[in-house]
Design a protein around this motif. Structure first.
Motif, PDB file in Angstrom:
ATOM      1  N   ARG B  62       0.839  -1.211   0.000  1.00  0.00           N
ATOM      2  CA  ARG B  62       0.000   0.000   0.000  1.00  0.00           C
ATOM      3  C   ARG B  62       0.871   1.257   0.000  1.00  0.00           C
ATOM      4  O   ARG B  62       0.616   2.202  -0.751  1.00  0.00           O
ATOM      5  CB  ARG B  62      -0.921  -0.015   1.226  1.00  0.00           C
ATOM      6  N   ALA B  63       1.916   1.239   0.831  1.00  0.00           N
ATOM      7  CA  ALA B  63       2.819   2.397   0.898  1.00  0.00           C
ATOM      8  C   ALA B  63       3.489   2.652  -0.448  1.00  0.00           C
ATOM      9  O   ALA B  63       3.793   3.792  -0.799  1.00  0.00           O
ATOM     10  CB  ALA B  63       3.872   2.172   1.986  1.00  0.00           C
ATOM     11  N   ALA B  64       3.691   1.574  -1.227  1.00  0.00           N
ATOM     12  CA  ALA B  64       4.333   1.725  -2.539  1.00  0.00           C
ATOM     13  C   ALA B  64       3.385   2.295  -3.579  1.00  0.00           C
ATOM     14  O   ALA B  64       3.818   2.685  -4.670  1.00  0.00           O
ATOM     15  CB  ALA B  64       4.874   0.372  -3.002  1.00  0.00           C
ATOM     16  N   GLY B  65       2.075   2.311  -3.264  1.00  0.00           N
ATOM     17  CA  GLY B  65       1.133   2.903  -4.212  1.00  0.00           C
ATOM     18  C   GLY B  65      -0.059   2.033  -4.577  1.00  0.00           C
ATOM     19  O   GLY B  65      -0.881   2.432  -5.403  1.00  0.00           O
ATOM     20  N   ALA B  66      -0.155   0.857  -3.980  1.00  0.00           N
ATOM     21  CA  ALA B  66      -1.283  -0.024  -4.299  1.00  0.00           C
ATOM     22  C   ALA B  66      -2.597   0.631  -3.881  1.00  0.00           C
ATOM     23  O   ALA B  66      -2.662   1.318  -2.862  1.00  0.00           O
ATOM     24  CB  ALA B  66      -1.116  -1.367  -3.593  1.00  0.00           C
ATOM     25  N   LYS B  67      -3.637   0.411  -4.707  1.00  0.00           N
ATOM     26  CA  LYS B  67      -4.979   0.931  -4.402  1.00  0.00           C
ATOM     27  C   LYS B  67      -5.846  -0.233  -3.942  1.00  0.00           C
ATOM     28  O   LYS B  67      -6.408  -0.967  -4.744  1.00  0.00           O
ATOM     29  CB  LYS B  67      -5.598   1.557  -5.654  1.00  0.00           C
ATOM     30  N   GLY B  68      -5.904  -0.435  -2.633  1.00  0.00           N
ATOM     31  CA  GLY B  68      -6.730  -1.523  -2.100  1.00  0.00           C
ATOM     32  C   GLY B  68      -6.041  -2.873  -2.227  1.00  0.00           C
ATOM     33  O   GLY B  68      -4.951  -2.984  -2.802  1.00  0.00           O
ATOM     34  N   ILE B  69      -6.686  -3.871  -1.668  1.00  0.00           N
ATOM     35  CA  ILE B  69      -6.144  -5.232  -1.741  1.00  0.00           C
ATOM     36  C   ILE B  69      -7.208  -6.197  -2.258  1.00  0.00           C
ATOM     37  O   ILE B  69      -8.396  -5.870  -2.315  1.00  0.00           O
ATOM     38  CB  ILE B  69      -5.613  -5.728  -0.368  1.00  0.00           C
ATOM     39  N   ASN B  70      -6.729  -7.369  -2.620  1.00  0.00           N
ATOM     40  CA  ASN B  70      -7.579  -8.434  -3.156  1.00  0.00           C
ATOM     41  C   ASN B  70      -7.475  -9.635  -2.218  1.00  0.00           C
ATOM     42  O   ASN B  70      -6.375 -10.025  -1.834  1.00  0.00           O
ATOM     43  CB  ASN B  70      -7.038  -8.789  -4.560  1.00  0.00           C
ATOM     44  N   CYS B  71      -8.644 -10.161  -1.799  1.00  0.00           N
ATOM     45  CA  CYS B  71      -8.672 -11.405  -1.026  1.00  0.00           C
ATOM     46  C   CYS B  71      -9.508 -12.422  -1.791  1.00  0.00           C
ATOM     47  O   CYS B  71     -10.267 -12.068  -2.698  1.00  0.00           O
ATOM     48  CB  CYS B  71      -9.297 -11.173   0.351  1.00  0.00           C
TER      49      CYS B  71
END
Lengths: 362, 362
Positions: B62-71
């Motif tokens: 997330r800190a690197a720039g990811a927008k949300g996560i996938n589970c």
């Protein structure tokens, strides 16, 4: 734990899937049947806990007449030692400072700890670790055709036995083999020759430990063996059915899964993937036996999906939302994925047990 | 936890084996490289947490720039929701009272929860569960050639989108696909046709979610997609090397194993079996790549043993007690076997992280 946290009497059909469940009556039958066979033939029986990794299951096996238990790893043995098991055979070459340190602690508090070795390197490591300690009992592992670990010839077994008897910290405990299934005659020939050589050398051999579930009911065809080790027999699985050890009705573990998609007429997708069934094929080309749809084929797994080929299903086909029961190819690896195991009788939950040695691979 | 309980600065070579370890620099490089690619092409990146199942790793992504996560599972999402992740896409058909109950609780406390559906049965179940609740966002899963879940044609996607928009408790969130690797043109054709049909119907499509690591660097060849999901890229593995996604130097996970037996000239046995490496073949015929002995072949696994064929090793062969490093065929399933993961830099332990979502398959 399974999010639905089942209590006694709850229907297993209400559990959140995928989830393995164990049939109490089948498991009790498997334990009784194998123990009766061993008793009939005067063979000491040492269950391998790798299959269930559950303390209560080992207690049931002990109550039925088992003499001690079998572990593969020091960390597994620690779990069962803490639960009061005093006779533990670890059928493994134990190497490295960290493991030897823990093994010493274990030997200090157990009535009868035994390990195996198949090389001078392993024996010398054990000898050094136990030189100034309570002696450790070491069996020589013999490759009687299984093709895994073990000395390659009876003469080598004797050489290693002599090395053990000559080590201050060690006691020679006998011979151990994990045989190729269905090779009783060859195993007997190998072991009896080794026993003859040991006798000539004047080295007493207290135990000869044979093992494996696939040809368990041939254990009496290896009269040189004094004990037999087996794990899978407790739950059984599809590979044991194919090996002729049991029927599908004698398989105690089912994985309950839900059909989550029917993208095409011939394809169903279930919520059990490789993180529930594992990818163990054991010679099969598909990933489990669907009890309710025996003509359906679990043709592929990704982590959380199982793709099921329905093209051979003549009658009814499973619908979205329907729960199905799967007998896994290999039950022991499924146990190792779940922290707790749900037991049931006739589809009603009886108890939930901690899989206390889950993940103890070190 | 690994019995040797490593602290910062300890050499990983002293760990009790088998044990997976993660190289900090490689993992950081993998995260930076993929995020930079996504940024360059203006694609929102949504890491799949299935590979690591570790909160701190998702925070780094997330800190690197990811927008949300996938589970993939509700129970995985619960772990990351509790850790403060507000934008979670669960790419799964969620069915059954138990799961829908938990999903409602999750939707009540998350800023942006989204799920997928590929059938009227799934949509209607969600609609019923959320009718009197905060609306749930649902994307339509599309089978663009992957052959797993998903509606089979763009016309079907529109029918399902209409069903979602017509349900009081649901919002249409867009389209989702898990494509066949290397099929960017076909995926784009499928999705752009679906988008055209949706536009004709006047149904706004906020998100088009594409996914997968194997052909991740072709994500820009699917311009209809607004976001990309990937998990394996964070650690990488042997299958990703074969797919051309990375080199062995970009594989962050190694399983450390010890040679415990050398029964014959051509056979070594290591202490990593299917309970450490898993049996995932992913098209290979052997069970991992031994970095230190690339010509050695892990030809067979039992639960706690790996049999290694050394016959093709021209030079030195591994000795008993020696530790070797293995790049697994498939890293995601290895993570799911271990409760904690050891990270290192240059062979010195940096930290130990809980694999908080391990075993969350329900």
């Amino acid at each position: 734990m399974n999010p639905s946290r089942p209590g006694g009497g709850d229907p297993v059909s209400a559990l959140s899937t995928p989830v393995p469940v164990i049939d109490e009556d089948v498991v009790a039958g498997n334990i009784a049947r194998v123990q009766a066979y061993m008793d009939e033939h005067g063979i000491a029986f040492r269950p391998h806990i790798k299959t269930h990794k559950i303390v209560a299951m080992a207690e049931t096996q002990r109550a039925a007449g088992a003499k001690g238990i079998n572990c593969q790893k020091v960390t597994e043995a620690e779990v069962f030692a803490a639960a009061g098991f005093g006779d533990i055979l670890i059928t493994y070459n134990i190497l490295g400072a960290e493991k030897l340190h823990r093994l010493r602690a274990l030997n200090g508090r157990l009535e009868a700890l035994k390990v195996t070795a198949d090389s001078a390197v392993t024996v010398d490591g054990l000898a050094q670790a136990f030189a100034a300690d309570r002696p450790l009992t070491v069996l020589v592992e013999c490759d009687t055709g299984g093709g895994r670990c073990g000395v390659q010839a009876p003469e080598e077994a004797v050489v290693l036995a002599r090395r053990i008897t000559g080590s201050a910290g060690l006691r020679f405990g006998g011979l151990m083999t994990y045989p190729k299934p269905g090779s009783a005659a060859a195993v007997e020939a190998w072991l009896s020759q080794a026993l003859e050589l040991l006798e000539k050398e004047g080295i007493p051999c207290p135990t000869v430990s044979n093992g494996g579930t696939p040809s368990l009911f041939e254990a009496h065809m290896v009269p040189s063996a004094t004990e037999h080790r087996a794990g899978t027999y407790v739950y059984n699985d599809r590979a044991m059915v194919r090996a002729g050890h049991c029927t599908f009705d004698e398989c105690a573990m089912h994985i309950l899964a839900t059909v989550i998609s029917r993208p095409t007429e011939d394809r169903a997708v279930i919520d059990a993937g490789s993180k529930a069934l594992t990818s163990d094929l054991l010679g099969f080309s598909d990933f489990g036996h669907i009890v309710d749809y025996p003509e359906a084929v679990i043709s592929g797994l990704s982590e959380e999906h199982g793709v099921v080929d329905l093209s051979r299903c003549a009658g009814r086909r499973p619908e979205i939302g329907e729960k199905i029961r799967i007998v896994p190819n290999h039950t022991c690896v499924v146990s190792n994925l779940f922290d707790e195991m749900v037991f049931h009788r006739g589809g009603r939950v009886t108890r939930v047990e901690a899989v206390a040695a889950r993940g103890m691979v070190w």
